[in-house]
Write an enzyme that holds these catalytic residues in place. Structure first.
Site, PDB file in Angstrom:
ATOM      1  N   GLU A 126      10.890  -4.399   2.668  1.00  9.78           N
ATOM      2  CA  GLU A 126      10.096  -5.011   1.594  1.00  9.78           C
ATOM      3  C   GLU A 126       9.137  -3.996   0.971  1.00  9.78           C
ATOM      4  OE1 GLU A 126      10.152  -8.532   0.363  1.00  9.78           O
ATOM      5  OE2 GLU A 126       9.429  -7.093  -1.092  1.00  9.78           O
ATOM      6  N   GLY A 131       5.467  -2.273  -3.491  1.00 12.38           N
ATOM      7  CA  GLY A 131       4.349  -2.475  -2.563  1.00 12.38           C
ATOM      8  C   GLY A 131       4.231  -3.882  -2.031  1.00 12.38           C
ATOM      9  N   GLY A 184      -6.548  11.432  -7.489  1.00 14.55           N
ATOM     10  CA  GLY A 184      -5.651  11.040  -6.410  1.00 14.55           C
ATOM     11  C   GLY A 184      -4.649   9.972  -6.801  1.00 14.55           C
ATOM     12  N   LYS A 202      13.905   2.749  -6.639  1.00 13.44           N
ATOM     13  CA  LYS A 202      13.563   1.337  -6.432  1.00 13.44           C
ATOM     14  C   LYS A 202      14.527   0.410  -7.174  1.00 13.44           C
ATOM     15  CE  LYS A 202       8.669   2.464  -5.783  1.00 13.44           C
ATOM     16  NZ  LYS A 202       7.403   2.690  -6.523  1.00 13.44           N
TER      17      LYS A 202
END
EC number: 1.1.1.3
Lengths: 425, 425
Positions: A126, A131, A184, A202
């Site tokens: 998953e 995410g 970041g 994905k």
């Protein structure tokens, strides 16, 4: 009975998994039907600083030693070769595997699924797509009695953030990327994100699940966002569109699959147009369910860890009461739409000589190639006798559009500066 | 091995379930691990007209006779007493149960879950909340390693359609309801929808799953949309809000639950503001996953049937390879926030005498009751010395707001005409 868990990797996501395993202990045990015990955390550097909840006594550099003790192995190392070796080792040892590794699955999924089937263990992933958003579940289980026709998504938060900043602040790509790297939000080597490979992995995973055909990352037509300029974005905005990096997969009535990732003009009223910053969103069109949309945090330690834990609970519960995860279903050989037969609406920007008859000439070239025009915008560039024309087409074949562009570039009066796909409403 | 299925009810949803069981036969068998066989369809009238794919030889009026033959019983009858009797009968006979009956579960859920636990069978109810949207899965399984803090949703398509029409066309409630009834979007007796009971049943089910506490439909504070006027909607629009029937459930740090349904002002930028027509949407806030949103068709034959089939596949697969559905988890006695301690931002409309000092007097009454004002809008009603003042508050206790309203109505110069909750951004 205690379910023993080995955690491979203690980076941003791994560390949050360790935290949730500790903090949500009671609830996880209630849901799984047995207590969960973290038997070890493998890392590459034993001396590195760790979050305060990490029990240093669990750290080891010997992944195989902790896999040997585990019922469930959580792989959060990243990369492809080492995770592949360790996951195959875990499956051979009889452990269930939970991974968030999209690159590995889009490249070597079938090898892993086949071995898992042979060894009667389950593989959960998953966290590999979007995410915290349970979109693997959606295509693998929630639509189990339905037929998926199309999937369309924003599956990469970094590029969505970059395009968002370019759109709202009018900044150029390089500058936004540099800032994203400082903050970041983007990696030092941003290739996987900005060139579309992360989103391609994905959508390959989702397409395989949705259409029950094997789709490899190399089957995905990929274009990144490096070429997108502030002027492309201004032109899109003027036309009522937002530029997004869209991953999409469709299957036609003959069973041919078209899977692609690329910068796409999304109409402002489209549900994906308003997805901002680092959020991910996926729209699924299914025969009976009609349109579904899922949206949430596509990356980040805690959100991704939440998805990992849902898989851990599912895997643990099956260890306790039996049962199996849904198996890979392959209903036939994958056939793909040839690149030239792929269809889309297009947005074509051209620099032209601002002369009487130019537009008529261009319109003729589109018509000759069989590409139907939906709208035209013309803007004079002050003073120098040049203008910009933007043409939006109705749905056209890629090959016909390419022929149109070639014939435009052969004229003395017009040059195509950008071609982008346009998403349907 | 064949999995035998009894279908109770052949209405809009039941008929689509029968269609998908036939059309998706091969795929369903691949996913379930065994062929699925529909052994009977129970109906109240054998002579009624049916969709062409309904095999009339399967029709019967004897529900118990087909339950006796079944591994899986799909209950799509509607109502409470008869479905309750048949579901308990099915569980006692050892069948797994799939139902879309929110009213039954919000009323008698614990009785059903307890008997299912005793008899070692599973009860599935994805279709009971938000149609095709897999939100039962989300709170029951996808967030299994996470802590849900709040759920907020548009769970009733009929009222969303009515409010949408009132907003976009400026029509009064009664007129829109009458049209919706003519078009079949609203029932002849619209009570369950427009008075909020349907949404209340759904949020009770979600709250039980999310907080691991039993929540009965009577624990939900419910207010419907009958009182909403065109002038309320105009005032909301002027303030940058959309009025939606919002179902919400929160749990505070002390474990107290607040579950409510009511017309609520949603800021235009809120993800629920743009959910139009008969779509449903649910926003879930969880500790690790952060904000998730799910959106899709909340009703209708085919979308709801898609959700039923996902449950059928899950139930069938467990019959084939073993395993159990997630069991109800009750972590403690349910404690609810007292109605007077419930907190919210509020939108208060008042008719006032247009005199110097009125606003100052009103502001003083809010302050005296401890309610902090966030914004004020004042509009003179042409010519007659009256004005309308709208005050939006910061988060306040319901009891403090009630005291403010009482003191305003005690003045000679102002009367409160409407109080609505305001959703957070």
């Amino acid at each position: 009975m205690t379910i023993k868990i080995a955690l491979l990797g203690a980076g941003t996501v791994g560390s949050q998994v360790a935290r949730l395993l500790k903090e949500e202990n009671e609830l996880l045990a209630a849901r799984a039907g047995a207590p969960l015990e973290l038997v070890g955390i493998s890392v590459s550097n034993l001396e590195a600083e760790r979050d305060p909840w990490i029990d240093r006594e669990l750290l080891t550099t010997d992944s195989k030693a902790i896999i040997d003790q585990a019922d469930i192995v959580i792989e959060l190392i990243g990369g492809v070769d080492l995770p592949r070796e360790l996951i195959l080792y875990a499956i051979n040892s009889g452990a269930s595997v939970v991974t968030g590794n999209k690159a590995l699955l889009a490249e070597h999924g079938p090898e892993i699924y086949d071995l898992a089937k042979e060894k009667n263990v389950d593989v959960y992933y998953e966290a590999a797509v979007a995410g915290a958003v349970p979109v693997v579940y959606a295509v693998r289980e929630s639509l189990a009695g339905d037929t998926v026709k199309a999937i369309q998504g924003i599956l990469n938060g970094t590029t969505n953030y970059i395009l968002d900043e370019m759109t709202t602040k009018g900044l150029p790509f390089d500058e936004v990327l540099a800032t994203a790297q400082e903050l970041g939000f983007a990696e030092a080597d941003p290739t996987a994100d900005v060139d579309g490979h992360d989103a391609a992995a994905k959508i390959a995973i989702l397409a395989s699940l949705a259409f029950h055909k094997r789709v490899h990352i190399d089957d995905v037509q990929v274009e990144g966002i490096r070429e997108i300029t502030s002027s492309d974005i201004a032109a899109a905005t003027a036309g009522g569109y937002v530029i997004k990096l869209i991953a999409e997969a469709t299957q036609d009535d003959a069973g041919k699959i078209d899977v692609r990732v690329g910068p796409t003009l999304v109409p402002e009223a489209h549900p994906l147009a308003s997805i901002g910053g680092s959020f991910n969103a996926v729209v699924i069109e299914a025969e009976a369910a009609d349109r579904l949309m899922f949206y949430g945090r596509g990356a980040g330690g805690a959100p991704t860890a939440s998805a990992v834990l849902s898989d851990v609970v599912a895997a643990a519960s099956k260890r306790v009461v039996g049962g199996r995860a849904p198996q890979e279903i392959v209903l036939g050989k994958s056939e793909f739409v040839a690149a030239e037969d792929s269809t889309s609406k297009y947005f074509v920007r051209m620099d032209v000589q601002d002369e009487v008859g130019t537009l008529a000439q261009l319109a003729r070239l589109f018509a000759d190639a069989g590409v139907s025009i939906s709208s035209v915008q013309q803007e004079s560039v002050a003073g120098n006798g040049e203008a910009e024309i933007t043409i939006t087409t109705h749905t056209a074949r890629a090959a016909d559009l390419a022929a149109t562009i070639e014939s435009i570039n052969d004229t003395q009066t017009a040059k195509v500066s950008r071609v982008l796909r346009v998403a349907d409403e």
